[in-house]
Design a protein around this motif. Structure first.
Motif, mmCIF file in Angstrom:
data_model
loop_
_atom_site.group_PDB
_atom_site.id
_atom_site.type_symbol
_atom_site.label_atom_id
_atom_site.label_comp_id
_atom_site.label_asym_id
_atom_site.label_seq_id
_atom_site.Cartn_x
_atom_site.Cartn_y
_atom_site.Cartn_z
ATOM 1 N N GLY A 92 0.820 -1.202 0.000
ATOM 2 C CA GLY A 92 0.000 0.000 0.000
ATOM 3 C C GLY A 92 0.854 1.251 0.000
ATOM 4 O O GLY A 92 2.058 1.210 -0.270
ATOM 5 N N SER A 93 0.245 2.367 0.327
ATOM 6 C CA SER A 93 0.974 3.632 0.386
ATOM 7 C C SER A 93 1.638 3.783 1.748
ATOM 8 O O SER A 93 1.230 3.158 2.736
ATOM 9 C CB SER A 93 0.020 4.802 0.135
ATOM 10 N N ARG A 94 2.692 4.588 1.785
ATOM 11 C CA ARG A 94 3.422 4.807 3.041
ATOM 12 C C ARG A 94 2.594 5.696 3.974
ATOM 13 O O ARG A 94 2.057 6.730 3.565
ATOM 14 C CB ARG A 94 4.754 5.501 2.797
ATOM 15 N N LYS A 95 2.484 5.265 5.225
ATOM 16 C CA LYS A 95 1.798 6.047 6.258
ATOM 17 C C LYS A 95 2.768 6.228 7.422
ATOM 18 O O LYS A 95 2.759 5.458 8.385
ATOM 19 C CB LYS A 95 0.517 5.333 6.691
ATOM 20 N N LEU A 96 3.611 7.239 7.299
ATOM 21 C CA LEU A 96 4.743 7.399 8.217
ATOM 22 C C LEU A 96 4.547 8.515 9.238
ATOM 23 O O LEU A 96 5.399 8.714 10.105
ATOM 24 C CB LEU A 96 6.026 7.650 7.412
ATOM 25 N N ASP A 97 3.454 9.250 9.130
ATOM 26 C CA ASP A 97 3.193 10.308 10.108
ATOM 27 C C ASP A 97 2.785 9.686 11.443
ATOM 28 O O ASP A 97 1.977 8.761 11.478
ATOM 29 C CB ASP A 97 2.089 11.236 9.612
ATOM 30 N N TRP A 98 3.367 10.171 12.503
ATOM 31 C CA TRP A 98 2.967 9.702 13.825
ATOM 32 C C TRP A 98 3.202 10.814 14.837
ATOM 33 O O TRP A 98 4.018 11.709 14.632
ATOM 34 C CB TRP A 98 3.725 8.432 14.205
ATOM 35 N N GLU A 99 2.453 10.744 15.909
ATOM 36 C CA GLU A 99 2.546 11.770 16.943
ATOM 37 C C GLU A 99 3.543 11.321 18.003
ATOM 38 O O GLU A 99 3.275 10.407 18.782
ATOM 39 C CB GLU A 99 1.170 12.003 17.577
#
Length: 550
Positions: A92-99
């Motif tokens: 899938g697509s990269r989901k690298l944002d995190w808090e």
């Protein structure tokens, strides 16, 4: 104040009972009333809507099962009416944002660690004795008898004292019934023996049942695992016992060591029985050389070290229906704090990531890493299915009894241990971690095999959550036990170090617990607190013979 129920994710159609609920009760949650049509034991779930045959059941926001029969709203979810189901996954697509969490409490903190020449830092300072093959087991035991007690590493004599009491009762003519009814005196532990080498935490003997008779790939993997221990930051030096003719050759071990540390400079003493001759010469030489090595290892002292040098392994065993909502997310927060500080965490147990593959794949830092994770998961599961199993068969009777009805439920909760940070690397067994951040390492779900592998990959501390209670430890890395519920902690606090049941009891939140856990880790890493697994000498070591182990 303790809640009675919990809905983990807004998209879920099940609610978790945090305490025993009775049939006929009306439960109000977020303004909605649910009349229970079954008794719902704590840790189990009830449906928030009717489910027809083959309709989805969702928890943690993911598919975790399908109805095998009609389940009414307010009805119990269990194996008789629910089967395992999980979503397929792909690239899938990269989901690298995190808090990133608040790290202000820990930015200036350090631990007292043992520095190594390769730049790593240990939380312990051990000498290890490795057999290349099971044929050397007896010689290892002779060395253990000769060294451990004499050097001050022996454990408490409580059980030997009780045996002496039984012997005295028998000799005095007591009957079997009288002996069984006798109250034996249990002496409290009084301190620890004085060590000859105070800066050496122990001499550990890594017995195993491999090294020959299997495939060449088995031998290669074993040598890789042993090399992980030889190059480990918690190890000062190594004594190797080899028969000589086995598949797991010393030359392969040295090749694997060089892969992990091209400039390996630790003492490595090799004794080959077929070359030396008599067992007496072999053991005498090994004991003498090990003793000389210990003299040098004792010169290494702890030094203040930034938390970025910590490598934490994440493990769970004897899991229950509270694991994914208390202890696992708590150490997940610990993981996120450590990653934010530049440290390293290891999430393993691939059969217990079933159903959350897409999320983890999307969190991989690049497509190549995601492809490797997807491939390892699919190959592992297909091998299991080829012999009549599959990841869906992972939950044990104990898991099911305490609320983990499908592997997807168990996995979605188990994955919480890894927190929310991006996945920086994916490694196959028994590769070594080289990148700071969250690493995924392919291991079985078996507690000891997985813990053994995580340590070989470089874990210098292991956080091990449990809902049912398990004594697992490791010879060279402290394993910290965390209970998911207060009842377990009170019942088995002789083997469990930290209670995360406080989250279920409403006494603290996940973030607060995660910070408390990291503070404890720092004390253990510094040698100022000894976890029960170390105190009890729980030196579990089982190499994974690469095959189907769930």
């Amino acid at each position: 104040m303790q809640q009675r129920v919990l809905k983990v994710h807004p998209a879920d159609n099940v609610i978790v009972a945090l305490t025993d609920l009775q049939k006929g009760e009306v439960i109000t949650f977020e303004g909605v009333e649910y009349e229970l049509v079954d008794d719902i034991a704590a840790k189990h779930k009830f449906l928030t809507e009717d489910r027809a045959v083959d309709e989805d059941i969702t928890m943690y926001g993911v598919l975790v099962g399908k109805a095998k029969q009609f389940i009414p709203r307010g009805g119990l979810m269990h194996t008789f009416n629910t089967r395992h189901a999980s979503e397929d996954f792909g690239l899938g697509s990269r989901k690298l944002d995190w808090e990133k969490p608040d790290t202000s409490k820990f930015k200036q903190r350090t631990f007292m660690g043992y520095p190594r020449q390769d730049g790593s830092v240990g939380t312990g300072n051990y000498w290890i004795v490795l057999p290349m093959v099971f044929c050397e087991t007896r010689n290892l035991e002779v060395m253990r008898e000769a060294l451990v007690d004499s050097l001050g590493y022996g454990k408490n004599q409580t059980w030997k004292d009780q045996t002496e009491q039984l012997i005295n009762l028998y000799r005095s003519g007591k009957s079997v019934a009288e002996i069984l009814e006798a109250d034996l005196a249990i002496e409290e532990e009084v301190g620890t023996p004085t060590r000859l080498f105070p800066n050496v935490d122990g001499v550990k003997f890594l017995n195993h049942e491999m090294g020959c008779g299997g495939t060449r790939s088995d031998a290669q993997a074993l040598c890789g695992l042993l090399a992980g221990y030889a190059t480990h930051p918690n190890v000062a030096g190594v004594t190797v016992l080899s028969l000589g003719c086995q598949n797991a050759q010393v030359s392969i071990l040295k090749e694997e060591i060089a892969k992990r540390d091209p400039n390996f400079a630790k003492p490595l003493y090799v004794f080959e029985q077929q070359e030396i001759g008599s067992e007496e010469k072999l053991v005498a030489g090994a004991i003498k050389q090990t003793f000389a090595g210990l003299i040098e290892a004792n010169k290494i002292e702890r030094q203040p070290t930034p938390l970025s040098k910590l490598v934490i392994g994440l493990e769970c065993g004897g899991s229950d229906g509270f694991s994914g909502i208390s202890a696992n997310p708590a150490i997940g927060h610990t993981s996120d704090i450590l990653v934010s500080l530049g440290g390293t965490v290891i999430l393993a147990e691939f059969p217990e990531l079933c159903g959350v593959e897409q999320e983890l794949s999307d969190r991989c830092v690049d497509e190549e890493t995601a492809k490797r994770f997807n491939s390892l998961m699919k190959v592992y599961n297909s091998r299991a299915e080829a012999v009549g199993s599959g990841f869906y068969m992972n939950p044990s009777p104990g898991n099911i009894k305490d609320g983990l009805i499908t592997d997807a439920i168990k996995s979605a909760g188990a994955a919480k241990k890894g927190g929310t940070s991006p996945v920086v690397d994916v490694l196959d067994y028994p590769e070594k971690v080289t990148k700071p951040g969250l690493n995924l390492v392919c291991t079985p779900g078996n507690d000891v095999e997985s813990t053994t592998a995580e340590v070989a990959s470089g874990a210098t501390v292991v956080l091990f959550t449990t809902g049912l209670g398990t004594p697992t430890g490791n010879p060279i890395t402290p394993v910290i036990k965390l209970s998911t519920n207060t009842k377990l902690y009170n019942k088995m606090n002789d083997i469990i170090d930290i209670n995360c049941g406080t989250i279920i009891d409403g006494e603290e939140g996940i973030e607060e617990a995660g910070e408390r856990i990291l503070d404890y880790v720092i004390q253990v890493a510094s040698g100022t607190v000894t976890p029960h697994s170390v105190r009890l000498g729980q030196d579990d070591f089982i190499p994974w013979k690469r095959g189907v182990s769930l």
